[in-house]
Structure formats: structure tokens, C-alpha cells
Design a protein around this motif. Sequence first.
Motif, mmCIF file in Angstrom:
data_model
loop_
_atom_site.group_PDB
_atom_site.id
_atom_site.type_symbol
_atom_site.label_atom_id
_atom_site.label_comp_id
_atom_site.label_asym_id
_atom_site.label_seq_id
_atom_site.Cartn_x
_atom_site.Cartn_y
_atom_site.Cartn_z
ATOM 1 N N TRP A 61 -41.669 -23.848 -20.785
ATOM 2 C CA TRP A 61 -41.246 -25.076 -21.438
ATOM 3 C C TRP A 61 -40.115 -24.793 -22.415
ATOM 4 C CZ3 TRP A 61 -46.868 -26.837 -23.061
ATOM 5 C CH2 TRP A 61 -47.640 -27.004 -21.912
ATOM 6 N N THR A 62 -40.308 -23.810 -23.285
ATOM 7 C CA THR A 62 -39.238 -23.461 -24.222
ATOM 8 C C THR A 62 -38.189 -22.580 -23.555
ATOM 9 O OG1 THR A 62 -40.714 -21.714 -25.015
ATOM 10 C CG2 THR A 62 -40.549 -23.703 -26.358
ATOM 11 N N TYR A 63 -38.604 -21.690 -22.676
ATOM 12 C CA TYR A 63 -37.675 -20.785 -22.001
ATOM 13 C C TYR A 63 -36.622 -21.579 -21.232
ATOM 14 C CZ TYR A 63 -36.148 -17.058 -18.777
ATOM 15 O OH TYR A 63 -35.414 -16.157 -18.054
ATOM 16 N N THR A 66 -34.481 -24.579 -23.705
ATOM 17 C CA THR A 66 -33.547 -24.145 -24.750
ATOM 18 C C THR A 66 -32.392 -23.302 -24.227
ATOM 19 O OG1 THR A 66 -34.876 -22.163 -25.235
ATOM 20 C CG2 THR A 66 -35.389 -24.161 -26.488
ATOM 21 N N GLN A 67 -32.438 -22.873 -22.977
ATOM 22 C CA GLN A 67 -31.392 -21.962 -22.498
ATOM 23 C C GLN A 67 -29.981 -22.550 -22.514
ATOM 24 O OE1 GLN A 67 -31.758 -18.879 -19.571
ATOM 25 N NE2 GLN A 67 -33.927 -19.331 -19.342
ATOM 26 N N TRP A 90 -39.504 -12.396 -29.570
ATOM 27 C CA TRP A 90 -40.444 -12.331 -28.445
ATOM 28 C C TRP A 90 -41.384 -11.125 -28.547
ATOM 29 C CZ3 TRP A 90 -35.811 -10.782 -25.199
ATOM 30 C CH2 TRP A 90 -35.982 -9.551 -24.566
ATOM 31 N N LEU A 111 -45.174 -20.390 -26.087
ATOM 32 C CA LEU A 111 -43.980 -21.163 -26.421
ATOM 33 C C LEU A 111 -42.990 -20.322 -27.223
ATOM 34 C CD1 LEU A 111 -45.649 -24.576 -27.398
ATOM 35 C CD2 LEU A 111 -44.273 -24.125 -25.354
ATOM 36 N N LEU A 112 -43.491 -19.551 -28.201
ATOM 37 C CA LEU A 112 -42.614 -18.680 -28.984
ATOM 38 C C LEU A 112 -42.021 -17.568 -28.114
ATOM 39 C CD1 LEU A 112 -44.547 -18.261 -32.360
ATOM 40 C CD2 LEU A 112 -42.424 -19.529 -31.948
ATOM 41 N N LEU A 115 -39.186 -19.059 -26.195
ATOM 42 C CA LEU A 115 -38.016 -19.297 -27.041
ATOM 43 C C LEU A 115 -37.226 -18.010 -27.261
ATOM 44 C CD1 LEU A 115 -36.399 -21.232 -28.846
ATOM 45 C CD2 LEU A 115 -37.968 -20.664 -30.717
ATOM 46 N N ALA A 118 -35.544 -16.776 -23.983
ATOM 47 C CA ALA A 118 -34.512 -17.671 -23.463
ATOM 48 C C ALA A 118 -33.103 -17.134 -23.683
ATOM 49 C CB ALA A 118 -34.654 -19.050 -24.104
#
Length: 406
Positions: A61-63, A66-67, A90, A111-112, A115, A118
Motif C-alpha cells: 500500500w505504501t510501497y 508513494t513511489q 526500513w 506500512l513503514l 514506505l 519505496a
Amino acid sequence: MAGQVRAAGDLRVWPMVALLALVVLLNFVDRGAIGIAAPLMQQSLGLSATRFGLAVSAFFWTYGLTQPFIGALADRWSAARLLSLAVALWACATLFTGLANGLAMLVGLRLLLGLGEAALFPSTAKLIAAHVPVERRGLANAMIATGLALGPALGTMAGGMILARHGWRPVFFWFGAATLVWLVPWALIGRQMNRATAGKAVEPPSPMRDLLRRPGLWLMGVAHALANYGFFFVLIWLPLYLVKSRGLPIPTMTVLATMTYGMQALASLGWGQLADALVRRGGEPSRVKRRLCVVAELGSVAGIAGVALAQGTTGLCAALLVTGLFLGCLPTMVYALGQLHAGPRDAAGWVGVQNAIGSVSGIVGPVVTGAIVDATGSFNGAFAFAAAVSAAGAAMFAWGLPERSV
């Protein structure tokens, strides 16, 4: 192009590529740790296959989302510095996953992790496009893809031994700490690369809105997503499949999964060298890489189907080796194609968007697989679906992509 180092033997370039390959290796060790720990972790935290798939999916979801923004930042700021911050984030997320006590905490840490990770491929694409000549990018991307495959191989081997002896939590503690150590040599290499490009004129990147108007970017993203599905399926579910469906003990699972990822790593170097050789003989770079992707996707169909249908250990080993052989080609070629279409000025932004679209497979795939397994009590339908997606990928690379960005 200003800022590009033309000499293939430049001593500043290949240490940088080697460290990028190493951090990609660590990236996939950390990303894949949840799959390695799954045989004990799923039971310890009381997760169904669907809920476990949801936790795996949270990473993407974040990967994925946010890319594009991180890629645009890497085109405008120092990609080397951005990568340092991302690795620190990470690595800490991986380490603290060892303390997870339920689905909510696990999802938050995933999620972190997404992020932080990403920034990896946009930054890597920017650094390779800026510093490695085009006729050597096959080798450079093959080194990256080798790290991508060796990460699951070494992670599975080390993680399997830790899992068997100490349980699932220390897997995350050790992996996160190892990634933090990488920051030390990268700080030295990063300063060297910054000095090498200091004072040189740099062409500003295209505005993101202009990139998003290029059909080639969206087509490459779809192709990337199709190529990713089989890779993520094997990376995430293979350890659990071998233990739960095949009834193999954890040490045997560790050997078979490591063998698969090791074959993928060796194959990555071979495919990259082949692509460079064909380009030096006069092949158009984009056409060469697209055709190799078609071969790899069709080979993946055979390998994935073979794993599901194999009856004995010998047949299973052969199918896993075939799967690793062809999966080793796809990351090498997909990222090289993105760099070719984007050019050095837009490499990070382009690959950020391309990889974001490619991450749809990581968002959807684990949930689809978990739902199929829960509904049918078997992995057979999940294997059939993964093979079908790889077949669609072959068609996309054969007929759906332009020769160059349009």
C-alpha cells in the motif's frame, strides 16, 4: 549526457553498483522475512491465510502509492542521500516486526517497511542511468537483479536456520540489524559519487504531469505488474506451501526454497550478459529486452505449473529450478526497459511510477492467493491463477509495448 560517467571501467561506478546490489539483496531479505517466518508466525499470531495475506499486502500500500512522489524527489535531490534515509527507516521497521503482537501492529510495521523500501528502485534507477553507460546497463541491472534473487536465497537459508532453532521473532531482529550495517560503506561511496558529479550541469527532470501523459509509461507499468505477479507469488508463498501443502520439514523447505532463489540469482547474471551481448551485436536495446521478457514469462508459466503438478521430490526440484531460471530474467529486463524509456534525466520519476503500477500485483496477489487457499483448502487454484497472469505478461511484452516511449 552531463553527469554520466562514460568509462565502463570507472572505479567509482562499479563499487556503487555492487553496494546497490547488496542493498537490494538486503531489501528482499527484509521484505521476504515474513514469508520465511510464516510457518510459525501465522500460528503464533492466530492469522488465517486471508488475514496473513492482508498483512503481506499492507507493505505494498505504501510501497506502491508513494513511489511516484519519491521518484520525483530522487530526480531533484540527491538519490544517494535519499536512499540512506530510506534504508534506515526500513531496517528499523524490520527489526521491530519481531515485537509484533497481532494483526494491527503487524500491518502498521509493514506500512513503514513499504514506505522505506519505496525509495530503493527509483534511487537505484537514477544512479545507474546517471553513471553507467547504456552498453553496460545490462550487466549493472543484472547485478541488481542478482541481489534481488540472492536476498530470498540467503534470507531463506539464514532465516530458516534461525526459525528452526530460535523461533520467528529473532528472524526479524537479525535481518533488521544487518541492514543497518550497510549504511557505513554507503556513506563513503555516496560522498565519492557526489564529488564526482559536483559542479557538472544537470538537465532538470520533466514535470511529473508530462511524464504521466506518456502512454509508454502506463504500458510499462502494466507489463511490470504482470511480470511481478509470479515473482511475488513464489517469494511470499513458497515456504508456506512447501511446509503446509507438501508436508516438508522446515530444514527441507529451507533447502528447496534457497535452491530456487539461488538459481534465480545465477540466471539473472546470465540473462544480463546475454542482453548486453545481443545489443553489442547490433540489436535494438528495447527490442532485445522485450523479447527476452516474452521468453521468461512463458518459461515461468511452465515452471509454476510444474511446481503444482510435480509428484515426487525430484520432479518438484526440477520445476523449482525452471521457475528460478526464468524468473531471474524479468527484474533485469523490466528495470532496464524503464531506464531506456525514461533516459537519465527522468529515470527515478519514471521508475517510481512504473514500479508503483507494478506493485498492484503485490497489493492484490497475496489477498487473492489467501482467499483461494481459504476457500478451496488447496494451493492448486492459486498456482493456476499465477500461471495465467504470467501468460498474460508474455502477451503484453510481445504485443503491448512500444519500441520506445511515446
